[in-house]
Enzyme design. Structure first.
Site, PDB file in Angstrom:
ATOM      1  N   ASN A 147     -11.030  42.127   2.200  1.00 38.70           N
ATOM      2  CA  ASN A 147     -12.167  41.595   1.437  1.00 38.70           C
ATOM      3  C   ASN A 147     -13.327  42.581   1.357  1.00 38.70           C
ATOM      4  O   ASN A 147     -14.468  42.195   1.093  1.00 38.70           O
ATOM      5  CB  ASN A 147     -12.632  40.261   2.017  1.00 38.70           C
ATOM      6  N   ARG A 285     -23.663  42.357   9.549  1.00 43.77           N
ATOM      7  CA  ARG A 285     -23.800  41.341  10.587  1.00 43.77           C
ATOM      8  C   ARG A 285     -25.290  41.094  10.835  1.00 43.77           C
ATOM      9  O   ARG A 285     -26.093  42.037  10.893  1.00 43.77           O
ATOM     10  CB  ARG A 285     -23.114  41.769  11.892  1.00 43.77           C
ATOM     11  N   GLN A 314     -23.778  32.195  13.916  1.00 42.83           N
ATOM     12  CA  GLN A 314     -23.291  31.534  12.710  1.00 42.83           C
ATOM     13  C   GLN A 314     -22.462  30.310  13.086  1.00 42.83           C
ATOM     14  O   GLN A 314     -21.568  30.447  13.927  1.00 42.83           O
ATOM     15  CB  GLN A 314     -22.452  32.497  11.853  1.00 42.83           C
ATOM     16  N   HIS A 333     -22.595  32.710   4.860  1.00 38.84           N
ATOM     17  CA  HIS A 333     -21.719  33.890   4.899  1.00 38.84           C
ATOM     18  C   HIS A 333     -20.543  33.684   3.942  1.00 38.84           C
ATOM     19  O   HIS A 333     -19.491  33.166   4.320  1.00 38.84           O
ATOM     20  CB  HIS A 333     -21.225  34.119   6.326  1.00 38.84           C
TER      21      HIS A 333
END
Length: 400
Positions: A147, A285, A314, A333
């Site tokens: 990705n 991040r 998260q 995210h």
């Protein structure tokens, strides 16, 4: 028989789609550097379906159960009473995603004596205490490059969104207004600006390639310098460190892994070295940036905007200051979990599991930790150590 514990994000609030916006997605067979896309023996899903949420199960159930393995899928991952913590005790394999990370801290690893493989469905394994994994001999793997371009596209979108003041302008439409002056008061052209990336790996170089046609001045810093012919092809200037690069940039995009050396890299001191009114886009991040320093810089005007889709921890607590700070373009995210990306990282997760259970070598480029050391992509991108500290803050979401 093995127990595979898979942690995925919740299904859509209205349920899994009965139909999708598009009937198909492009088929990607290889990436820019020649690496092939995942090549499992088969898949049990239709590419373009929602695979990354609980009901999607990464398309793995039929494959695993046919071999006699047990698959447990949950989104309940935080706190000592979570399903993840209860099921972890006898799990051999843990699968997690960066978007809804199951933080494998040293304490959790100690409670899982049978754990042998920590697999990231996607890229970025910082939710695993890599030092603890090294010491326990646990293999850590991720679906490298699956990705990366998804994230690179997201970076370009967010840069343009900030610089062109897109989100506030869209808000005026939703409010029924036509406030052109209000929209234009913080809108600029990207053309001619200096844009730099912290790290020029698969995502960072993907960003550079996509920005080149915008007629901007490109910069990068990375501990692994690009070949000279690539620098010339992209027209990009290398800087020996982050400090020297940010001084000349109008836009900085962060594309490096999180490990102890990059944790809180963008703190008060680093941000003060940037041009007044610069922009930061962080899809790497959240912990690479100092949470409160970013908020203060937006309030003071040292930064003109901050966007990204990565937070720490998260999911972000409801009182996280990035939710309410001015001039931000934050999203959950999502950059690397498009339906297109899910087809690739789900296939990659299956490829890794096929190798694992048949005792065949996992692709070198998928390995992060192997045989008690950093290996493969991990040896290139990470430093040994722990970046999971503080992740227990997510348990506040259950009570706040």
């Amino acid at each position: 028989m093995a127990k595979v514990l898979c942690v995925l994000y919740d299904d859509p609030i209205d349920g899994v789609p009965e139909q999708y916006a598009r009937d198909e997605i492009p088929r990607i067979t290889k990436y820019h550097d020649g690496q092939t896309a995942p090549t499992p023996s088969a898949i049990d899903f239709k590419p373009g379906e929602l695979l990354g949420s609980v009901s999607g199960e990464l398309g793995l159930r039929a494959f695993l159960e046919a071999q006699g393995h047990v698959l447990v899928v949950t989104s309940d991952k935080d706190g000592p009473d979570s399903e993840f913590e209860r099921e972890l005790i006898d799990a051999e394999v843990v699968i997690s995603q960066p978007f809804w990370p199951a933080y494998l801290t040293a304490a959790r690893i100690a409670k899982a004596p049978q754990l042998k493989l920590a697999l990231t469905a996607g890229i970025g394994s910082d939710h695993v205490d890599l030092q603890a994994a090294i010491e326990r001999g646990i293999t850590v793997a991720e679906v490298t490059f699956s990705n990366s371009i998804s994230v690179a596209e997201h970076v370009v979108m967010m840069i343009l969104s900030l610089v062109r003041n897109y989100l506030p302008s869209h808000e005026w439409v939703l409010k029924g207004g036509w406030n052109i002056a209000d929209c234009a008061a913080r809108a600029y052209d990207l053309e001619g600006m200096h844009v730099g990336t912290v790290a020029a790996g698969r995502i960072g170089s993907g960003v550079l390639r996509r920005l080149k046609p915008f007629e901007v001045n490109l910069h990068y810093t990375d501990r692994h310098r690009l070949p000279e012919h690539v620098e010339k092809e992209l027209g990009v200037t290398w800087h020996p460190d982050v400090e020297s690069m940010v001084k000349v940039c109008d836009v900085v995009t962060i594309n490096c892994p999180l490990h102890p050396e990059t944790e809180h890299l963008f703190d008060e001191r680093m941000i003060a070295k940037m041009k007044r009114g610069a922009y930061i886009v962080n899809t790497a991040r959240g912990k690479i940036c100092d949470r409160d320093a970013i908020a203060r810089a937006l309030e003071s005007g040292q930064l003109a905007g901050y966007a990204g889709d990565v937070w720490f921890p998260q999911p972000a607590p409801r009182d996280h200051p990035w939710r309410t700070m001015p001039h931000h373009g934050m999203t959950p995210h999502t950059s690397g979990t498009t339906l297109s990306a899910q087809a690739r990282y789900a296939a990659g997760a299956r490829e890794i599991l096929e190798c694992w259970f048949s005792k065949r070598p996992i692709r070198e480029e998928y390995l992060i930790v192997d045989g008690g050391r950093l290996a493969g992509a991990g040896a290139h991108a990470y430093s040994a150590g722990n970046a999971t500290s503080g992740s227990e803050e997510t348990s506040r979401l259950k009570t706040s």
